[in-house]
Design a protein around this motif. Structure first.
Motif: not given
Length: 312
Positions: A191-194, A181-187, A1-7
């Motif tokens: 990243a923190a989860t990774l 803005t949305v992309g930064a929050s997701a990344l 799931m973390a990678w999906l947020w990063v991508i």
């Protein structure tokens, strides 16, 4: 799931940055800015917009190590990974006067960043001083407009188009900011989860995953320009983006929320960043050819550095 947020975050940052740059350039041309000034200011700042969005999101979200790592990691990636790959695509040689003027400036900026971060604290006072440096830099660029005719022509071919109506450009800029803005929050969330899953520090993930993701606009524009043989665009964008990263991104972020990076690896990160400036100096300052061999060396430096980060 973390990678999906990063991508997802990287994708939104990339498209948001592209949208912002395209419409900001059109608006700047419509109000009468020259193609050279547009390229050195609007484009350089626009390609740094993902770094700004991600750094602010990290700082406000309580991840100062990610915020620090994103700026320093992006500057390292620009002068090693991006510049190295661009040189592998097409050897780079510059006749531009602005490169010879900006390289000493980039060295000074890197030294300032070294001493500002080395004490482990970037407060609001430092943020104001860094932002003041940005204003001085912009004033300098706007006043120094004389350039070699070939260089003027290269920038004109790329940035002379005025584009759509002003109101469309404003909507495009707003849409780009929203995506950033949305992309930064997701990344940052991904990243923190990774970092927790991999058992590495937020600093390492910021220096690698986040920095690489936010450097995609610089990488994409550099590879396209290198393929066309437009060395001045490649170098102007990268040098300008590194200066903007320090003055604008760290300055604005520290004014909003002070950053406190820590850990023994900080000195190594800053030394690598400063060393890359010194390594690129003779090629960019004197106009020497930055060929595929030099590009391979820069790329190797980046790979060794990333290997060190995950092995430390």
């Amino acid at each position: 799931m973390a990678w999906l947020w990063v991508i997802l975050g990287v994708a939104l940052l990339y498209f948001g940055g592209e949208l912002l740059v395209r419409h900001a350039v059109a608006l700047a041309r419509r109000i009468g800015m020259s193609p050279l000034v547009v390229g050195l200011t609007v484009v350089a700042f626009g390609t740094s917009a993902p770094e700004l969005a991600a750094t602010l999101a990290a700082a406000l979200g309580g991840n100062p190590q990610v915020a620090y790592g994103n700026v320093v990691g992006s500057n390292i990636a620009n002068l090693s990974l991006v510049l190295g790959l661009a040189a592998l695509v097409h050897p780079l040689r510059t006749k531009a006067r602005f490169i010879r003027r900006e390289m000493p400036f980039l060295l000074i900026v890197s030294l300032v960043l070294y001493f500002v971060i080395a004490d482990g604290w970037i407060g609001r006072v430092e943020g104001v001083l860094l932002f003041a440096g940005l204003l001085a830099y912009l004033t300098y660029l706007l006043r120094e407009k004389e350039e070699v005719p070939d260089v003027e022509a290269e920038f004109a071919a790329e940035y002379a188009r005025t584009g759509p109506a002003a109101w469309i450009s404003l909507l495009g800029i707003a849409a780009g900011v929203a995506l950033l803005t949305v992309g930064a929050s997701a990344l940052v969330e991904g990243a923190a989860t990774l970092a927790r899953a991999w058992g590495v520090s937020d600093r390492v993930v910021g220096l690698t995953v986040v920095a690489l993701g936010t450097s995609l606009p610089e990488l994409a524009s550099a590879l396209v320009a290198a393929r066309k043989g437009e060395s001045e665009l490649v170098l102007g964008n990268l040098v300008g983006s590194n200066i903007f990263n320090v003055f604008a991104i760290l300055g604005i972020t520290a004014m909003v929320r002070p950053i406190q990076p820590d850990g023994p690896g900080i000195v190594v990160d800053l030394s690598v960043m400063l060393g890359l400036v010194l390594l690129a100096w003779p090629f960019l300052y004197t106009g020497l050819r930055l060929g595929r061999r030099e590009g391979a060396v820069l790329l190797l430096v980046y790979l060794v550095y990333v290997r060190y980060l995950f092995a430390a």
